[in-house]
Design a protein around this motif. Structure first.
Motif, PDB file in Angstrom:
ATOM      1  N   ILE A 169       0.769  -1.233  -0.089  1.00 57.56           N
ATOM      2  CA  ILE A 169       0.133  -0.009   0.090  1.00 57.56           C
ATOM      3  C   ILE A 169       0.736   0.998  -0.062  1.00 57.56           C
ATOM      4  N   GLN A 170       0.490   2.246  -0.938  1.00 57.21           N
ATOM      5  CA  GLN A 170       1.303   3.381  -0.987  1.00 57.21           C
ATOM      6  C   GLN A 170       0.527   4.719  -0.742  1.00 57.21           C
ATOM      7  N   GLN A 171       0.738   5.423   0.288  1.00 48.90           N
ATOM      8  CA  GLN A 171       0.096   6.569   0.777  1.00 48.90           C
ATOM      9  C   GLN A 171       0.201   7.700  -0.268  1.00 48.90           C
ATOM     10  N   ILE A 172      -0.653   7.974  -0.792  1.00 45.24           N
ATOM     11  CA  ILE A 172      -0.520   9.255  -1.732  1.00 45.24           C
ATOM     12  C   ILE A 172      -0.451  10.634  -0.894  1.00 45.24           C
ATOM     13  N   ARG A 173      -1.470  10.694   0.018  1.00 45.37           N
ATOM     14  CA  ARG A 173      -1.482  12.008   0.857  1.00 45.37           C
ATOM     15  C   ARG A 173      -2.262  11.470   2.468  1.00 45.37           C
ATOM     16  N   LYS A 174      -1.924  12.032   3.328  1.00 48.34           N
ATOM     17  CA  LYS A 174      -2.402  11.854   4.675  1.00 48.34           C
ATOM     18  C   LYS A 174      -4.061  11.858   4.995  1.00 48.34           C
ATOM     19  N   GLN A 175      -4.271  12.957   4.502  1.00 51.31           N
ATOM     20  CA  GLN A 175      -5.641  13.563   4.820  1.00 51.31           C
ATOM     21  C   GLN A 175      -6.120  14.074   3.625  1.00 51.31           C
ATOM     22  N   VAL A 176      -7.602  14.235   3.261  1.00 53.72           N
ATOM     23  CA  VAL A 176      -8.286  14.809   2.273  1.00 53.72           C
ATOM     24  C   VAL A 176      -9.598  15.384   2.889  1.00 53.72           C
ATOM     25  N   MET A 177      -9.853  16.618   2.568  1.00 54.45           N
ATOM     26  CA  MET A 177     -11.282  17.149   3.091  1.00 54.45           C
ATOM     27  C   MET A 177     -12.061  17.708   1.685  1.00 54.45           C
ATOM     28  N   LEU A 178     -13.273  17.350   1.550  1.00 56.73           N
ATOM     29  CA  LEU A 178     -14.082  17.581   0.501  1.00 56.73           C
ATOM     30  C   LEU A 178     -13.942  19.184   0.249  1.00 56.73           C
ATOM     31  N   GLU A 179     -14.372  19.734   0.895  1.00 52.35           N
ATOM     32  CA  GLU A 179     -14.579  21.288   0.716  1.00 52.35           C
ATOM     33  C   GLU A 179     -13.309  22.076   0.109  1.00 52.35           C
ATOM     34  N   PRO A 180     -12.130  21.813   0.689  1.00 57.34           N
ATOM     35  CA  PRO A 180     -11.103  22.407   0.126  1.00 57.34           C
ATOM     36  C   PRO A 180     -10.898  21.704  -1.209  1.00 57.34           C
ATOM     37  N   GLU A 181     -11.004  20.512  -1.478  1.00 58.02           N
ATOM     38  CA  GLU A 181     -10.797  20.082  -2.718  1.00 58.02           C
ATOM     39  C   GLU A 181     -11.875  20.677  -3.769  1.00 58.02           C
ATOM     40  N   ILE A 182     -13.081  20.993  -3.633  1.00 57.29           N
ATOM     41  CA  ILE A 182     -14.150  21.510  -4.282  1.00 57.29           C
ATOM     42  C   ILE A 182     -13.503  22.971  -4.716  1.00 57.29           C
ATOM     43  N   LYS A 183     -12.988  23.392  -3.651  1.00 60.29           N
ATOM     44  CA  LYS A 183     -12.499  24.888  -3.916  1.00 60.29           C
ATOM     45  C   LYS A 183     -11.200  24.946  -4.737  1.00 60.29           C
ATOM     46  N   ASN A 184     -10.243  24.040  -4.618  1.00 58.51           N
ATOM     47  CA  ASN A 184      -9.202  24.162  -5.503  1.00 58.51           C
ATOM     48  C   ASN A 184      -9.500  23.645  -6.850  1.00 58.51           C
ATOM     49  N   LEU A 185     -10.644  22.829  -7.185  1.00 60.15           N
ATOM     50  CA  LEU A 185     -11.131  22.335  -8.354  1.00 60.15           C
ATOM     51  C   LEU A 185     -11.613  23.831  -9.156  1.00 60.15           C
ATOM     52  N   LEU A 186     -12.431  24.632  -8.466  1.00 63.40           N
ATOM     53  CA  LEU A 186     -12.869  25.762  -8.853  1.00 63.40           C
ATOM     54  C   LEU A 186     -11.796  26.871  -9.274  1.00 63.40           C
ATOM     55  N   ASP A 187     -10.858  26.949  -8.306  1.00 66.41           N
ATOM     56  CA  ASP A 187      -9.654  27.709  -8.587  1.00 66.41           C
ATOM     57  C   ASP A 187      -8.941  27.732  -9.959  1.00 66.41           C
ATOM     58  N   SER A 188      -9.136  26.195 -10.226  1.00 65.56           N
ATOM     59  CA  SER A 188      -8.233  25.670 -11.332  1.00 65.56           C
ATOM     60  C   SER A 188      -8.906  26.271 -12.729  1.00 65.56           C
ATOM     61  N   LEU A 189     -10.289  26.633 -12.498  1.00 64.92           N
ATOM     62  CA  LEU A 189     -10.957  27.192 -13.887  1.00 64.92           C
ATOM     63  C   LEU A 189     -10.616  28.468 -14.338  1.00 64.92           C
TER      64      LEU A 189
END
Length: 289
Positions: free
Chosen positions: A121-141
């Protein structure tokens, strides 16, 4: 023959490339050869380009049918490694190449935190939160798409989905936890008319969504995956085996496509099939996936 196509112009360009009079990386292709998608998207590349998309015709047909229903959310539910991500990406790329697509934009967001490799098993990232991910997604547009924005990414997402028919895909939802999902059900379950949300998860998130259960591969498809992938990477410990032996390998791996690919990769690097399946290096499916 192609009407109104200037073959002499194409011939001249090919001669120029052949005579080193033009850099092919900078050459303009004839407009006829250009394929312009009608769907804007941020889709990642697939992990099945080497074998092609195998099986899942029933699930894919069901997914496409549910895009035309009144249900705003579709969830693909199944345990780890069964191919939920591959299935949703195949659907999205089918939409992207459609001459009359049902959406103007596809937004893809992955919440995956770890992956299975031949080393474990390879760890990609320790923790993820949905709301910041949505914000990052929108910021990329581009700003021309999302406008100035606000401090509420869900409000900004909704405005986008109101202005454009949007398919929002959230992969590996289970990683953010059920309590977080409970708080986000309202924004997830009420996309504007014409837009949809598709999630992949191991558990589902409620009763309002259309659920499509994704199980392990059909034995025939699992055999094709192992054989095709082994041929692609020239894995002789697999390709030299007879059909019953390969079928037995697939069965021991639970017909799980992710485990099958890891198994073939490990064999291709010199590991013994029997040691992987029966010895101390055997991978526990529930722990690994």
């Amino acid at each position: 023959l192609i009407n109104n196509f200037d073959w002499r112009q194409l011939n001249a360009r090919l001669l120029a490339v052949t005579n080193n009079n033009i850099d092919i990386s900078k050459a303009d292709l004839p407009q006829y050869w250009e394929k312009k998608s009608l769907v804007q998207h941020n889709l990642p590349s697939t992990d099945f380009a080497d074998t092609g998309f195998i099986g899942r015709s029933k699930e894919l047909k069901s997914l496409k049918a549910h895009l035309n229903t009144q249900y705003p959310v579709i969830s693909l539910v199944g345990h780890g490694g069964v191919g939920k991500t591959a299935l949703i990406l195949q659907l999205c790329y089918d939409i992207e190449s459609d001459e009359n697509p049902p959406f103007e934009r596809i937004l893809y967001c992955t919440l995956k935190t770890r992956r299975l490799t031949i080393s474990g098993i390879q760890q990609i990232r320790k923790q993820v939160m949905l709301e910041p991910e949505i914000k990052n997604l929108l910021d990329s547009l581009p700003k021309s798409v999302v406008g100035k924005g606000s401090n509420d990414p869900w409000m900004d997402l909704r405005k986008l989905m109101e202005s454009e028919k949007t398919l929002l895909v959230i992969d590996n939802v289970e990683t953010v936890g059920s309590q977080v999902i409970d708080k986000l059900k309202d924004p997830l379950y009420s996309p504007p008319l014409g837009s949809k949300v598709i999630i992949t998860t191991r558990d589902g998130i409620g009763n309002a969504e259309i659920r499509i259960e994704v199980d392990n591969m059909h034995p025939r498809d699992a055999y094709s995956l192992m054989q095709n992938f082994a041929n692609k990477i020239n894995c002789t410990p697999i390709t030299d085996r007879d059909v019953p032996t390969i079928n037995r390998y697939c069965q021991q791996l639970g017909y799980n496509p992710e485990l099958i690919k890891c198994f073939v990769l490990a064999c291709g690097r010199g590991a013994s099939p029997s040691e992987i399946l029966e010895g101390s290096s055997h991978i526990d499916i529930n722990e690994a996936l």
